[in-house]
Design an enzyme around this catalytic site. Structure first.
Site, PDB file in Angstrom:
ATOM      1  N   GLY A  93      46.736  35.623  34.887  1.00 45.46           N
ATOM      2  CA  GLY A  93      47.459  36.501  33.967  1.00 45.46           C
ATOM      3  C   GLY A  93      48.928  36.598  34.346  1.00 45.46           C
ATOM      4  O   GLY A  93      49.808  36.609  33.472  1.00 45.46           O
ATOM      5  N   ARG A 135      42.670  30.709  46.982  1.00 39.20           N
ATOM      6  CA  ARG A 135      43.653  31.793  47.108  1.00 39.20           C
ATOM      7  C   ARG A 135      43.829  32.232  48.567  1.00 39.20           C
ATOM      8  O   ARG A 135      44.918  32.657  48.961  1.00 39.20           O
ATOM      9  CB  ARG A 135      43.233  32.995  46.262  1.00 39.20           C
ATOM     10  CG  ARG A 135      43.653  32.858  44.809  1.00 39.20           C
ATOM     11  CD  ARG A 135      43.257  34.068  44.027  1.00 39.20           C
ATOM     12  NE  ARG A 135      43.927  34.078  42.724  1.00 39.20           N
ATOM     13  CZ  ARG A 135      43.607  34.892  41.735  1.00 39.20           C
ATOM     14  NH1 ARG A 135      42.627  35.767  41.889  1.00 39.20           N
ATOM     15  NH2 ARG A 135      44.253  34.861  40.599  1.00 39.20           N
ATOM     16  N   LYS A 191      38.097  37.313  30.117  1.00 34.88           N
ATOM     17  CA  LYS A 191      38.876  38.530  29.862  1.00 34.88           C
ATOM     18  C   LYS A 191      39.614  38.360  28.539  1.00 34.88           C
ATOM     19  O   LYS A 191      40.677  37.755  28.479  1.00 34.88           O
ATOM     20  CB  LYS A 191      39.894  38.762  30.973  1.00 34.88           C
ATOM     21  CG  LYS A 191      39.271  38.988  32.349  1.00 34.88           C
ATOM     22  CD  LYS A 191      40.371  39.070  33.406  1.00 34.88           C
ATOM     23  CE  LYS A 191      39.799  39.039  34.806  1.00 34.88           C
ATOM     24  NZ  LYS A 191      40.842  38.908  35.832  1.00 34.88           N
TER      25      LYS A 191
END
Ligand code: 3PG
Ligand code: MG
Length: 391
Positions: A369, A36, A193
């Site tokens: 997400g 990232r 999650k």
């Protein structure tokens, strides 16, 4: 997309505040996967080359708001950024009331989630952030589905709010890739999650032909299928929802397979012994930490014949080798498949790094997400506010 783009603005001498997603895995004070950071680098470099005063914001993990905790400090990220940019990136701990900075300098603001009001998109906090800059650049694709002070309120109040090259590139690439996907369309959704993803699964299950669930999410489905899951991570209140999804998939001719075998341990630790068990043999004191080899082989077969693969989240605790075999075989099957593959999410990027298959994934997204929500056809909150500001 009619949004003001950073690349079209004059940045020289301007105070430019860039929201990146530098939420990367860290171990012993070191970044263990810098995917990232690497993806964010061209944006930062571009602003520096243009002579801007560059201030960078990011979150790291999910700390308790209002409390500083060293384990959630961005210092390791500042260190890695400094190495990659070959110039010092200072970590500013106290930045909300103002940052002293020169043109051509880059400063990293300490974890935005240490600030009270970040998560609830506090307007006053957004105003404070906006006051730091002349131009706000939203470039954090991985966090673009969150309406929080550093992704949303700040964009509302900044003198100019625009989209950065990484976020713009992600939106362009994903729209193109998903316009008319090759079939069968298969999604792998794993990770720990659970509840945040189960709602996503709901819409995804209507889009895809096969849905492979892994990690904590899979445990909820294993329980829904009537098996014992021992002490595993699970969300009991979501079991009825999982049952409904399995039934709905069967009715529409799509498939959500439940693992036939799993890898268990008696404790969660790096030295825990791994035992392969049939899914019906899990004991009350077992923790399910990976899918078993028979399940992995079946998933690999599905992946091989897929037309498009969407991969978000590992299927086991791959950071610990003895619980990483499931994720490893999936990674290799995705790499070897002729399907167009799109992978995303912090842990997924780390797994891709670990198994060295980066160049065999058709498109790698920094979003997890966020890219699942994008795929559902939702407008990402942080993008919506930029659209509004660009009118
Ligand atoms: C991620 O890793 O999924 C993004 O950085 C968003 O993090 P969050 O789910 O804690 O908001
Ligand atoms: Mg995520």
């Amino acid at each position: 997309m009619s949004i003001t783009r950073m690349v079209d603005l004059e940045l020289r001498g301007k105070r430019v505040l860039i929201r990146q997603d530098l939420n990367v895995p860290i171990k012993d004070g070191k970044v263990t996967s810098d995917a990232r950071i690497l993806a964010s680098l061209p944006t930062i470099q571009r602003a520096l080359d243009d002579g801007a005063k560059v201030m960078i914001m990011s979150h790291l993990g999910r700390p308790t708001e209002g409390e500083y905790a060293e384990e959630f400090s961005l210092q390791p990220v500042a260190d890695r950024l400094s190495e990659l940019l070959t110039q010092t990136v200072r970590l500013e701990k106290d930045w909300l009331s103002g940052i002293k900075i020169q043109a051509g300098e880059a400063v990293l603001c300490e974890n935005v989630r240490f600030n009270n009001g970040e998560k609830k998109n506090d307007r006053a906090l957004g105003q404070q952030m906006a006051a730091l800059c002349d131009i706000f650049v939203m470039d954090a694709f991985g966090t673009a589905h969150r309406a929080q002070a550093s992704t949303h309120a700040v964009a509302e109040f900044a003198a100019i709010a625009c989209v950065g090259p990484l976020l713009a590139g992600e939106l362009d690439a994903l729209s193109k890739a998903l316009k008319s996907p090759g079939r069968p369309l298969l999604a792998v959704v794993g990770g720990s999650k659970v509840s945040t993803k189960l709602t996503v699964l709901e819409s995804l299950s209507g889009l895809v032909d096969q849905l492979i669930v892994g990690g904590g999410i899979a445990n909820t489905f294993i329980a829904a299928a009537g098996h014992c899951i021992g002490k595993s991570l699970v969300e009991t209140d979501l079991i009825p929802e999982a049952k409904r999804l399995i039934a709905a998939a069967t009715n529409t001719g799509s498939e959500i397979p439940v693992p036939v075998d799993v890898v268990c341990a008696k404790e969660f630790s790096e030295s825990a012994a791994a035992t392969v068990k049939s899914v019906g043999d899990v004991q009350d004191d077992d923790l399910i930490l990976d899918i078993g080899p028979d399940t992995a082989a079946y998933y690999a077969k599905l992946l091989t014949s897929a037309g498009t693969i969407i991969w978000n989240g590992p299927v086991g605790v791959f950071e610990i080798d003895q619980f990483g075999e499931g994720t490893k075989s999936l990674a290799n099957a995705i790499a070897d498949s002729s399907a167009f593959s799109i992978a995303g999410g912090g842990d997924t990027l780390a797994a891709i790094d670990k198994y060295g298959i980066g160049n065999k994934i058709s498109y790698t997204s920094t979003g997890g997400g966020a890219f699942l929500e994008f795929l559902e056809g939702k407008t990402l909150s942080a993008v919506a506010i930029l659209e509004q500001r660009s009118k």
